[in-house]
Scaffold this active site. Structure first.
Site, PDB file in Angstrom:
ATOM      1  N   SER A  48      -6.299  -0.949  13.083  1.00  0.00           N
ATOM      2  CA  SER A  48      -7.186   0.211  13.055  1.00  0.00           C
ATOM      3  C   SER A  48      -7.878   0.358  14.403  1.00  0.00           C
ATOM      4  O   SER A  48      -8.014  -0.619  15.158  1.00  0.00           O
ATOM      5  CB  SER A  48      -8.241   0.011  11.958  1.00  0.00           C
ATOM      6  N   GLY A  53       1.051   4.767   3.438  1.00  0.00           N
ATOM      7  CA  GLY A  53       2.077   3.868   2.923  1.00  0.00           C
ATOM      8  C   GLY A  53       3.147   4.600   2.154  1.00  0.00           C
ATOM      9  O   GLY A  53       4.347   4.277   2.269  1.00  0.00           O
ATOM     10  N   GLY A  73      -0.947   7.950   0.334  1.00  0.00           N
ATOM     11  CA  GLY A  73      -1.310   8.095   1.743  1.00  0.00           C
ATOM     12  C   GLY A  73      -0.228   7.698   2.733  1.00  0.00           C
ATOM     13  O   GLY A  73       0.953   8.012   2.569  1.00  0.00           O
ATOM     14  N   TYR A  90     -15.171  -4.832   8.246  1.00  0.00           N
ATOM     15  CA  TYR A  90     -13.870  -4.155   8.331  1.00  0.00           C
ATOM     16  C   TYR A  90     -13.217  -4.422   9.683  1.00  0.00           C
ATOM     17  O   TYR A  90     -12.025  -4.755   9.759  1.00  0.00           O
ATOM     18  CB  TYR A  90     -14.048  -2.652   8.112  1.00  0.00           C
ATOM     19  N   GLY A 130       0.803  -1.218   0.000  1.00  0.00           N
ATOM     20  CA  GLY A 130       0.000   0.000   0.000  1.00  0.00           C
ATOM     21  C   GLY A 130       0.830   1.259   0.000  1.00  0.00           C
ATOM     22  O   GLY A 130       0.430   2.275   0.578  1.00  0.00           O
TER      23      GLY A 130
END
Length: 315
Positions: A153, A30, A28, A178, A24
């Protein structure tokens, strides 16, 4: 009032001669992580799904870090065949991997979607894709006595793994799915550290979370069925711009950088923002979420994941 320039940062040690793989990394958080690792001298491998986007990201890194050693590879975490192909390519190159940051992810498609292998998209991409990647790279991670950092997260602090319906076929809930994917990834990361210690693999594995920041996770993502920005991401952008509670893309990258490179960061540790609600602010070690403390649940995640991806050789 717009927020002032961000002065929160951490020191990244010299990484000359070390190989880092960051999923990723094309935008952003990453991209920020990959840039900092390259600036510290690491040879950074950026596995990306969109080659054009990856090339633009690599060019941005080279513009900011003259002489940066960055290279692209192809990876679609929602395809076990693609994960295996990347694993074979890196194994053929034969260079030890010293840092692996499992950062890529997708969040809350409005309708249920599946991976190329039939898994619910978030569980299959965020967790199973990274689980399989670690399995394929295990010889290189062992050779590099690697540190593996898995990006979870704040959503891993609520809901649970839906063991009765891992694929969410009966009643899809995007946020709960998620949360499940991030809880599973966190439990896997902790179990990886335990198994490495028991078997003498030399790998240390820990967790990070970025807090809340205006990244592209909740923005318009046609590839996951989201035609426009969510109300949530618009609110996050407004709060971030004013310095209210949440972080920025810059501050959000720091916990994973601390976990992946900090001399004081430990296997089994958990790192995130230290501000109110752990939504923004300077990075620091944090108390493990309750949903991640059950070692038996972690073993179950490991075993079931191995069955799903067909990886008996290392599970």
């Amino acid at each position: 009032m717009p927020r002032r320039d961000i002065d929160i940062d951490i020191a990244v040690p010299d990484l000359t001669g070390r190989r880092a793989v960051v999923t990723g990394a094309s935008d952003g958080i990453g991209l920020g992580i990959a840039t900092r690792l390259a600036a510290a001298g690491a040879q950074v491998v950026m596995p990306v799904r969109d080659r054009g986007k990856g090339e633009a990201a690599a060019a941005r890194i080279r513009a900011r870090v003259p002489g940066a050693d960055v290279s692209l590879r192809t990876l679609d975490l929602s395809s076990l065949a693609s994960v295996a192909e990347l694993g074979r390519a890196l194994l053929n190159e034969g260079r030890p991997v010293h840092l692996l940051v499992n950062n890529a992810g997708v969040m809350t498609p409005p309708a249920r979607r599946t991976t190329a292998d039939g898994f619910e998209l978030q569980f299959g991409t965020n967790h199973l894709g990274h689980f399989a990647l670690v399995g394929h790279l295990l010889p290189l991670l062992r050779a590099g006595r690697a540190r593996v950092t898995s990006q979870i997260s704040v959503a891993a602090n609520r809901n649970a793994i839906n063991w009765d319906d891992l694929a969410w076929e009966r009643s899809y809930d995007g946020m709960r799915a998620y949360s499940q994917s991030k809880i599973a990834l966190g439990l896997f990361g902790l179990e990886l550290d335990r198994r490495s210690r028991a078997a003498g693999w030399g790998i240390t594995s820990n967790l990070a979370h970025p807090g809340v920041a205006p990244t592209s996770l909740l923005a318009a993502r046609p590839e996951v069925g989201r035609a426009k920005d969510t109300t949530g991401v618009r609110l996050i952008r407004a709060l971030s711009a004013r310095g209210i509670v949440v972080g920025t893309v810059h501050t959000a990258q720091l916990p994973a950088l601390l976990a992946a490179t900090g001399p004081e960061a430990t296997g089994g540790g958990f790192y995130g923002p230290s501000g109110p609600g752990h939504l923004g602010g300077p990075p620091a070690e944090q108390r493990l979420y309750g949903r991640l403390r059950d070692a038996e649940e972690a073993r179950r995640v490991w075993d079931v994941s191995g069955e799903l991806v067909g990886a008996p050789a290392w599970v």
